[in-house]
Design an enzyme around this catalytic site. Sequence first.
Site, PDB file in Angstrom:
ATOM      1  CE  LYS A  49       9.544   8.887  -6.862  1.00  0.00           C
ATOM      2  NZ  LYS A  49       9.114   9.792  -5.782  1.00  0.00           N
ATOM      3  CB  SER A 310      14.153  10.797 -12.871  1.00  0.00           C
ATOM      4  OG  SER A 310      13.122  11.088 -13.794  1.00  0.00           O
TER       5      SER A 310
END
Length: 416
Positions: A49, A310
């Site tokens: 992110k 992720s």
Amino acid sequence: MRDNVIAAKTALRDLCDPTPLQRNVHLSAKFDADIYLKREDLSPVRSYKLRGAFNFMRKRMGGEGAEKLFVCASAGNHAQGFAFCCRHFGVNGVVFMPVTTPQQKIDKTRTFGEGFIRIELVGDIFDVCYGAARAFAADHDGILVPPFDDPDIIEGQATVASEIEEQWPEGEDPFDLIVMPVGGGGLAAGVTSYFADRLPDRAYLFTEPEGAPSLKRALTDGAVVTLDEVDNFVDGAAVARIGDANFEALKRFSADQVMAVPENALCVTMTEMLNVEGVVLEPAGALALTALSRMPAEEVRGRRIVVLVSGGNFDFDRLPDVKERAMRYLGVKKYLVLRLPQRPGALKDFLALLGPDDDIARFEYLKKSARNFGSILIGIETSRPENFGVLFENLARNGLKYQDITDNEVLANLII
């Protein structure tokens, strides 16, 4: 798009090094394939992110942008990337997070943005929190840094694909499948757009939590939908509505290319990677890896597969729950409500029915259901799922009534 992504990747080097692309020996042997992990859990904020937040904010640092108040909403990972960037650029920010956000993510967000951000806890799910952030940004003339539904965010997340391209081993045949998680869709939109002229559409497999299948529903219905209910266990991907811009980039794919992964299956992957590889994954970070175990073996065997890991922002206070879920999913732990005669020796008779690998993990007398019988909540762990078949046959043969409540979510949440 490629030139813009490469420029974003170059700018990102002022903030952090590329995350590694690693061939995993354990998984490659397990699945008889070449499995490469793109380790976004090894970024400075332990998720991808950071990329989107940095790209969005760097484009607004000139002129009045540097004097503005920046705002974001996040269940944790976007918040940490945002906070890291606020401190990097020296700007003030406000982070809106759901009240249900794990404390570990709240604390890390505060640490990454120390001196430059403040945190507001609002709502039980991300979408309520996001609405509060949008309203606050509008009321205070702030700049909202969206978590996924924005071209600059998508462009930033696409730097993952550009790094994979430059890190792929020289001389190796190209990979033929890339597996990635989907929450709001920014990562998937960025990666697929970057590789649009290099990989066929069939080379992608998207993974979502079973309790938040926003992309699968949108592809099935042909339009973005808002889910009525979301399971928040996979807090990094539990999104009720995929981003509009992201769906526009992904709408060409088939709903069959989206795998809805059961939350408890993720727990098996998390515990395996921790115990075998020493890799800490959060639930969203285990989504793509878990897909390998749920695919038909012949669809994995012999292939060169890139799996996007992720995130690794896991609160270890949740570990007991993760282990519990993993055992229930594997079928080696069950909860029964047992109707036991209230007479001397009844418990001893029951214990004699257990197999050599069966272990009582919980035993709780509930109440008298009749003068001669009592109900007992009992949790049993064993080494193999088939051991329960033997136990249930023994119970039936001896006339003992029971109810298996392991997969009854309502009862399990209330009693267990």
